[in-house]
Design a protein around this motif. Structure first.
Motif, mmCIF file in Angstrom:
data_model
loop_
_atom_site.group_PDB
_atom_site.id
_atom_site.type_symbol
_atom_site.label_atom_id
_atom_site.label_comp_id
_atom_site.label_asym_id
_atom_site.label_seq_id
_atom_site.Cartn_x
_atom_site.Cartn_y
_atom_site.Cartn_z
ATOM 1 N N MET A 58 0.855 -1.192 0.000
ATOM 2 C CA MET A 58 0.000 0.000 0.000
ATOM 3 C C MET A 58 0.889 1.238 0.000
ATOM 4 N N ASP A 119 -4.534 5.279 1.399
ATOM 5 C CA ASP A 119 -5.309 4.271 0.667
ATOM 6 C C ASP A 119 -5.858 3.190 1.591
ATOM 7 N N VAL A 120 -5.426 3.184 2.852
ATOM 8 C CA VAL A 120 -6.033 2.357 3.891
ATOM 9 C C VAL A 120 -6.219 3.240 5.116
ATOM 10 N N LYS A 144 -12.851 9.100 -5.177
ATOM 11 C CA LYS A 144 -12.279 7.755 -5.203
ATOM 12 C C LYS A 144 -11.866 7.413 -3.775
ATOM 13 N N PRO A 146 -10.594 5.423 -0.263
ATOM 14 C CA PRO A 146 -9.479 4.501 0.017
ATOM 15 C C PRO A 146 -9.888 3.065 -0.271
ATOM 16 N N ARG A 147 -8.887 2.208 -0.482
ATOM 17 C CA ARG A 147 -9.196 0.817 -0.836
ATOM 18 C C ARG A 147 -9.838 0.066 0.331
ATOM 19 N N LEU A 148 -9.582 0.508 1.571
ATOM 20 C CA LEU A 148 -10.187 -0.145 2.737
ATOM 21 C C LEU A 148 -10.278 0.844 3.884
ATOM 22 N N ALA A 169 -16.875 2.744 -0.517
ATOM 23 C CA ALA A 169 -15.675 2.254 0.161
ATOM 24 C C ALA A 169 -15.871 0.817 0.629
ATOM 25 N N LEU A 170 -14.811 0.025 0.552
ATOM 26 C CA LEU A 170 -14.815 -1.286 1.186
ATOM 27 C C LEU A 170 -14.547 -1.075 2.667
ATOM 28 N N ALA A 205 -13.979 -6.866 0.596
ATOM 29 C CA ALA A 205 -13.516 -6.248 1.844
ATOM 30 C C ALA A 205 -12.913 -7.298 2.771
ATOM 31 N N GLN A 208 -9.433 -8.009 1.623
ATOM 32 C CA GLN A 208 -8.513 -6.946 2.049
ATOM 33 C C GLN A 208 -8.201 -7.055 3.544
#
Length: 349
Positions: A58, A119-120, A144, A146-148, A169-170, A205, A208
């Motif tokens: 990340m 991003d996390v 956009k 964060p990824r998690l 969001a996840l 999710a 992740q």
């Protein structure tokens, strides 16, 4: 005269090499091929040596909170990001203390900046503050996300992060099943091998969440959303109530004249704990298992006389033990014990 069955030497005089036995010729041929492989394309080896290392999993993790868990997460996840972790807390003083304890990370200028530059995102605040912080995180999400986004509360599931999930969001709940004492270095070591209860808002999710737990060296155990409160209650009953139980036993031993009750209890309690973890309720021993009402009556009289504050807990645990013996169908006559526990001890009559 040579034997007719002996191998004949090979003549390589045309190449300036004398006769060789077949085995020696084969060996030199192999060595020649190895030499050619090692030096035929030197630029290939150079290209292999200069291949870039695999990118960090990340870019940056952002951690909201400055407590013990936040510090341990910052230190444990820092090696898995290309940038130092970013921390934010409402108290700037606590934030600076957390950064110093974790020996890594940078202070975020605001929660909004942290959410938009990570991003996390981890929410590591007290359970009472979790809902308000989750709402602020959702409000700060960029187009956009964060990824998690995850929180570390044990009792709550992903419903707490529903607003963030609604924005794409996840989200996950990732709870380390261990205690944190404020020593990030030791706690990072303990997280490696610890169990983490995870609940994801979606299969992606959950993937992740498992990956993040793996970065910490832990083992992920999925807990359904509806069972998070029961899961957390079980942990508190086992760990928190154990502390209360040992404190009560230690106080009784002090009243009995024992100067260092911890030293006396340690071997017994550790053996009981190890046995119960490996064998379950079959590890039970003592007067309740034997149905020894006279011994239990003596215990209650002594406690009521010399350490009365311990009696309610003693009676409650004894009653719970008798109930479990009945549920498991362990043979024995224990009706006298049930009657004993609902009657006042001799000392209070």
């Amino acid at each position: 005269m040579l034997c007719p069955f002996a191998p004949r030497p090979i003549s390589l005089s045309a190449y300036g090499i004398g006769p060789l036995w077949p085995c020696l010729a084969k060996r030199r041929k192999r060595e020649s091929r190895r030499t050619m492989r090692s030096c035929r394309w030197p630029w290939t080896q150079q290209r292999r040596r200069t291949q870039p290392m695999t990118a960090a999993p990340m870019d940056r993790i952002g951690i909201i909170g400055a407590g013990r868990v936040a510090q341990a997460l910052a230190l444990g996840l820092a090696p898995h990001a290309s940038a130092p972790p970013m921390l934010w807390a409402r108290s700037s003083e606590r934030l600076q203390t957390a950064l110093a304890n974790a020996s890594t990370g940078a202070a975020a200028p605001s929660m909004t900046a942290l959410v938009r530059e990570s991003d996390v995102v981890a929410i590591a605040v007290s359970d009472d503050a979790m809902e308000a912080v989750a709402a602020e995180v959702a409000a700060a999400l960029p187009a956009k996300p964060p990824r998690l986004i995850f929180h570390v509360s044990g009792r709550s599931g992903v419903s707490l992060l529903a607003d963030a999930a609604a924005k794409g969001a996840l989200t996950a709940a990732i709870h380390p099943a261990m205690t944190f004492t404020g020593n990030p270095v030791a706690e990072v070591q303990r997280m490696s091998g610890a169990c983490f209860a995870i609940t994801g808002s979606a299969p992606a999710a959950t993937v992740q969440a498992r990956r993040l737990v793996a970065w910490l060296g832990g083992a992920a155990i999925e807990i359904p959303e509806q069972h998070r409160p029961l899961y957390h209650a079980a942990l508190c009953h086992a760990a928190n109530h154990l502390v209360t139980l040992i404190a009560g036993a230690s106080h009784a031993l002090e009243r009995a004249g024992v100067e260092h009750p911890g030293a006396l209890l340690a071997p017994l309690v550790r053996a009981a704990l190890d046995n119960s973890l490996s064998d379950g309720f079959a590890a039970l021993s003592g007067p309740l298992l034997r149905g020894d009402a006279q011994t239990i009556e003596g215990h209650r009289d002594a406690i009521a006389s010399d350490c009365p504050r311990l009696l309610p807990a003693y009676d409650a645990m004894a009653a719970a033990t008798l109930d479990e013996l009945a549920r498991q169908g362990v043979s024995g006559e224990r009706s006298a014990l049930h009657e004993l526990l609902v009657s006042p001890p001799f000392a209070s009559r």
